[in-house]
Design a protein around this motif. Sequence first.
Motif, PDB file in Angstrom:
ATOM      1  N   MET A   1       0.880  -1.083   0.032  1.00  0.00           N
ATOM      2  CA  MET A   1       0.016   0.062  -0.023  1.00  0.00           C
ATOM      3  C   MET A   1       0.783   1.220   0.104  1.00  0.00           C
ATOM      4  O   MET A   1       1.984   1.240   0.551  1.00  0.00           O
ATOM      5  N   LYS A   2       0.245   2.187  -0.825  1.00  0.00           N
ATOM      6  CA  LYS A   2       1.043   3.629  -0.766  1.00  0.00           C
ATOM      7  C   LYS A   2       0.435   4.511   0.327  1.00  0.00           C
ATOM      8  O   LYS A   2      -0.801   4.893   0.207  1.00  0.00           O
ATOM      9  N   VAL A   3       1.598   4.976   1.181  1.00  0.00           N
ATOM     10  CA  VAL A   3       1.069   5.887   2.219  1.00  0.00           C
ATOM     11  C   VAL A   3       1.913   7.259   2.415  1.00  0.00           C
ATOM     12  O   VAL A   3       2.913   7.130   1.882  1.00  0.00           O
ATOM     13  N   THR A   4       1.266   8.454   2.085  1.00  0.00           N
ATOM     14  CA  THR A   4       1.971   9.905   2.262  1.00  0.00           C
ATOM     15  C   THR A   4       1.483  10.184   3.534  1.00  0.00           C
ATOM     16  O   THR A   4       0.322  10.068   4.131  1.00  0.00           O
ATOM     17  N   MET A   5       2.486  10.721   4.107  1.00  0.00           N
ATOM     18  CA  MET A   5       2.424  11.152   5.757  1.00  0.00           C
ATOM     19  C   MET A   5       2.746  12.528   5.764  1.00  0.00           C
ATOM     20  O   MET A   5       3.764  13.091   5.246  1.00  0.00           O
ATOM     21  N   LEU A   6       1.912  13.516   6.037  1.00  0.00           N
ATOM     22  CA  LEU A   6       2.053  14.946   6.020  1.00  0.00           C
ATOM     23  C   LEU A   6       2.373  15.463   7.345  1.00  0.00           C
ATOM     24  O   LEU A   6       1.410  15.290   8.356  1.00  0.00           O
ATOM     25  N   GLY A   7       3.599  15.778   7.293  1.00  0.00           N
ATOM     26  CA  GLY A   7       4.136  16.303   8.855  1.00  0.00           C
ATOM     27  C   GLY A   7       5.154  15.098   9.392  1.00  0.00           C
ATOM     28  O   GLY A   7       5.050  14.010   9.189  1.00  0.00           O
ATOM     29  N   CYS A   8       6.231  15.808   9.448  1.00  0.00           N
ATOM     30  CA  CYS A   8       7.484  14.967   9.927  1.00  0.00           C
ATOM     31  C   CYS A   8       7.902  15.218  11.304  1.00  0.00           C
ATOM     32  O   CYS A   8       9.026  15.619  11.830  1.00  0.00           O
ATOM     33  N   GLY A   9       6.901  15.306  12.197  1.00  0.00           N
ATOM     34  CA  GLY A   9       7.167  15.787  13.666  1.00  0.00           C
ATOM     35  C   GLY A   9       7.325  14.483  14.650  1.00  0.00           C
ATOM     36  O   GLY A   9       7.265  13.279  13.764  1.00  0.00           O
ATOM     37  N   TYR A  10       7.062  14.431  15.827  1.00  0.00           N
ATOM     38  CA  TYR A  10       7.083  13.134  16.919  1.00  0.00           C
ATOM     39  C   TYR A  10       6.119  12.178  16.120  1.00  0.00           C
ATOM     40  O   TYR A  10       6.413  10.910  16.308  1.00  0.00           O
ATOM     41  N   VAL A  11       5.015  12.648  15.755  1.00  0.00           N
ATOM     42  CA  VAL A  11       3.826  11.599  15.284  1.00  0.00           C
ATOM     43  C   VAL A  11       3.933  10.985  13.936  1.00  0.00           C
ATOM     44  O   VAL A  11       4.025  10.056  13.722  1.00  0.00           O
ATOM     45  N   GLY A  12       4.233  12.186  13.094  1.00  0.00           N
ATOM     46  CA  GLY A  12       4.401  11.898  11.727  1.00  0.00           C
ATOM     47  C   GLY A  12       5.539  10.999  11.239  1.00  0.00           C
ATOM     48  O   GLY A  12       5.451   9.931  10.569  1.00  0.00           O
ATOM     49  N   LEU A  13       6.758  11.297  11.873  1.00  0.00           N
ATOM     50  CA  LEU A  13       7.874  10.317  11.765  1.00  0.00           C
ATOM     51  C   LEU A  13       7.757   8.862  12.408  1.00  0.00           C
ATOM     52  O   LEU A  13       8.001   8.008  11.494  1.00  0.00           O
ATOM     53  N   VAL A  14       7.199   9.137  13.291  1.00  0.00           N
ATOM     54  CA  VAL A  14       7.148   7.753  13.881  1.00  0.00           C
ATOM     55  C   VAL A  14       6.040   6.730  13.428  1.00  0.00           C
ATOM     56  O   VAL A  14       6.346   5.756  13.000  1.00  0.00           O
ATOM     57  N   SER A  15       4.996   7.480  13.010  1.00  0.00           N
ATOM     58  CA  SER A  15       3.866   6.433  12.375  1.00  0.00           C
ATOM     59  C   SER A  15       4.483   6.363  10.951  1.00  0.00           C
ATOM     60  O   SER A  15       4.181   5.060  10.467  1.00  0.00           O
ATOM     61  N   GLY A  16       4.901   7.250  10.287  1.00  0.00           N
ATOM     62  CA  GLY A  16       5.669   6.789   8.913  1.00  0.00           C
ATOM     63  C   GLY A  16       6.585   5.653   8.963  1.00  0.00           C
ATOM     64  O   GLY A  16       6.503   4.670   8.201  1.00  0.00           O
ATOM     65  N   ALA A  17       7.628   5.841   9.896  1.00  0.00           N
ATOM     66  CA  ALA A  17       8.381   4.715  10.101  1.00  0.00           C
ATOM     67  C   ALA A  17       7.880   3.362  10.175  1.00  0.00           C
ATOM     68  O   ALA A  17       8.333   2.421   9.769  1.00  0.00           O
ATOM     69  N   CYS A  18       6.884   3.512  11.098  1.00  0.00           N
ATOM     70  CA  CYS A  18       6.196   2.233  11.801  1.00  0.00           C
ATOM     71  C   CYS A  18       5.345   1.461  10.755  1.00  0.00           C
ATOM     72  O   CYS A  18       5.327   0.626  10.451  1.00  0.00           O
ATOM     73  N   PHE A  19       4.723   2.398   9.867  1.00  0.00           N
ATOM     74  CA  PHE A  19       3.782   1.926   8.716  1.00  0.00           C
ATOM     75  C   PHE A  19       4.587   1.191   7.771  1.00  0.00           C
ATOM     76  O   PHE A  19       4.354   0.215   7.068  1.00  0.00           O
ATOM     77  N   SER A  20       5.986   1.689   7.519  1.00  0.00           N
ATOM     78  CA  SER A  20       6.860   1.216   6.640  1.00  0.00           C
ATOM     79  C   SER A  20       7.265  -0.244   7.082  1.00  0.00           C
ATOM     80  O   SER A  20       7.584  -1.071   6.306  1.00  0.00           O
ATOM     81  N   GLU A  21       7.498  -0.093   8.574  1.00  0.00           N
ATOM     82  CA  GLU A  21       7.970  -1.584   9.152  1.00  0.00           C
ATOM     83  C   GLU A  21       6.879  -2.599   8.935  1.00  0.00           C
ATOM     84  O   GLU A  21       7.156  -3.791   8.728  1.00  0.00           O
ATOM     85  N   PHE A  22       5.679  -2.180   8.823  1.00  0.00           N
ATOM     86  CA  PHE A  22       4.403  -3.078   8.626  1.00  0.00           C
ATOM     87  C   PHE A  22       4.312  -3.543   7.369  1.00  0.00           C
ATOM     88  O   PHE A  22       3.508  -4.528   7.027  1.00  0.00           O
ATOM     89  N   GLY A  23       5.286  -2.757   6.345  1.00  0.00           N
ATOM     90  CA  GLY A  23       5.164  -3.209   4.952  1.00  0.00           C
ATOM     91  C   GLY A  23       4.547  -2.137   4.069  1.00  0.00           C
ATOM     92  O   GLY A  23       4.599  -2.451   2.825  1.00  0.00           O
ATOM     93  N   ALA A  24       4.052  -1.161   4.483  1.00  0.00           N
ATOM     94  CA  ALA A  24       3.655  -0.106   3.468  1.00  0.00           C
ATOM     95  C   ALA A  24       4.926   0.845   2.788  1.00  0.00           C
ATOM     96  O   ALA A  24       6.057   0.615   3.315  1.00  0.00           O
ATOM     97  N   ASN A  25       4.520   1.343   1.805  1.00  0.00           N
ATOM     98  CA  ASN A  25       5.565   2.216   0.953  1.00  0.00           C
ATOM     99  C   ASN A  25       5.294   3.487   1.318  1.00  0.00           C
ATOM    100  O   ASN A  25       4.460   4.258   0.838  1.00  0.00           O
ATOM    101  N   VAL A  26       5.944   3.954   2.278  1.00  0.00           N
ATOM    102  CA  VAL A  26       5.932   5.475   3.027  1.00  0.00           C
ATOM    103  C   VAL A  26       6.547   6.343   2.324  1.00  0.00           C
ATOM    104  O   VAL A  26       7.765   6.385   2.269  1.00  0.00           O
ATOM    105  N   THR A  27       5.877   7.499   2.010  1.00  0.00           N
ATOM    106  CA  THR A  27       6.642   8.484   1.751  1.00  0.00           C
ATOM    107  C   THR A  27       6.128   9.998   2.703  1.00  0.00           C
ATOM    108  O   THR A  27       5.026  10.064   2.904  1.00  0.00           O
ATOM    109  N   CYS A  28       7.142  10.382   3.330  1.00  0.00           N
ATOM    110  CA  CYS A  28       6.931  11.567   4.377  1.00  0.00           C
ATOM    111  C   CYS A  28       7.336  12.878   3.930  1.00  0.00           C
ATOM    112  O   CYS A  28       8.387  13.278   3.128  1.00  0.00           O
TER     113      CYS A  28
END
Length: 434
Positions: A1-28
Amino acid sequence: MKVTMLGCGYVGLVSGACFSEFGANVTCYDVDKNRIKKLLRGEVPIYEPGLELLLKKNIQTGSLKFTDNLNGCIPTSDLIFIAVGTPTRRGDGHADLSYVFQAAKDLAGLLNDYTVIVDKSTVPVGTARNVKRLIVENNSSADFDVASNPEFLREGNAITDFMRPDRVVIGVENKRSEDVLKKLYGPLNSIGTPILFTDLESAELIKYASNAFLATKISFINEISILCEEVHANIHTVAKGMGLDTRIGNKFLSPGPGYGGSCFPKDTQALIRMAQEHRASSRIIEAAIEVNEIQKARMIKKIRDALGGDEHDKTLAVLGLTFKPETDDMRDAPSLGILPNLIENGCRINAHDPQGMDEAKDLLPNEVCYFTNIYSALDDADAVVLMTEWEIYQNLDMNIVKEKLKSPIFIDLRNVYQPDKMKLLGFNYYSVGR
Ligand code: NAD
């Protein structure tokens, strides 16, 4: 799945990194180009244990990317998360939604195939529907749904909280968007994490109600700690006795200098505004905020009394500035309410914090002296205040502490040490609620 994370703060960076760890294709993505430049160079703009490693790992596998260009990621996204800040709006205590709405406008024109747009930011009830309205206004042919997926991670423990949460809350409009989010959170579903699908409004309110409840729990125990001091009871014994009741639970029953951080202060305020707008009562939350302010004032008095009733011309060594350990986040830290008051009355502050000093320099008065070595901060100080319970402050060499201080006054606002032991070591020891 392709995910875009808008915002690279405490929540955006952690969520983005964890979703990519789940197997998603993430762009922050972040509007702060400097932040993106840093991330592209492999630098992590915030301190969060384990984050650097997780980012590195997923960048290397190619499942996590950073960009300052929305055109490259929005059109191909299955999901877009809005994880931008929602600080207190100046003047009225309401959540400032300008960043959320700007993000919605920025993405609207770039939508292509069906996309689910998810509010991860903490936002008042009705925001998801307002985001939807804004997107339709800016792109009437867009094929999308909105969802609300509030985040419950705690700074300092954010990755574990994201990977092993107590629950995931997702507010949706329909089955189509529910299925997309179910797929994204599949790895958590497969380890038995409760995933609660709700309507949009309930999901938005769950987040505020949870934070307000936790803030209330802290204020409650802080208020009981005042009574403990008056009647010579021990707050820890009282909290333990209460917490053994499973209806109460033993978490969030530690007394201290009051709650702070980037969430509780602003979210309690925003919930009150929300209640006012809907003519609903919010008296318990109002009391929790008032007790929190009283607690900070009590800490100032505790320090003043320990210094003999006057802080003028005294030097105070302060250990810990952040609102809690294992973060560099200084937003609404109790130290910001307590220290300026002492400085105004002529007190000198020698401060130490393992991660928060850079941030603190912009927020505390210029008079504060910063030390990278704990014991150097104690040199010739009239007293020491333990403000944040970082691990490195939990095993101080008390012989050195005593040797460095002008007088052996130890004010422990986190109750890290034992009063009887500190007395035996020759300290005038002050703590909270015992
Ligand atoms: P933050 O301030 O650390 O990060 C927000 C980021 O969003 C910043 O880097 C900013 O540059 C960026 N931004 C602003 N406008 C943007 C836009 N239009 N497009 C892209 N990026 C944009 O904030 P945070 O602490 O990560 O909090 C984000 C949200 O999550 C808030 O609503 C907060 O209440 C909520 N939340 C925070 C925590 C926490 O512990 N920090 C926990 C749960 C929920």
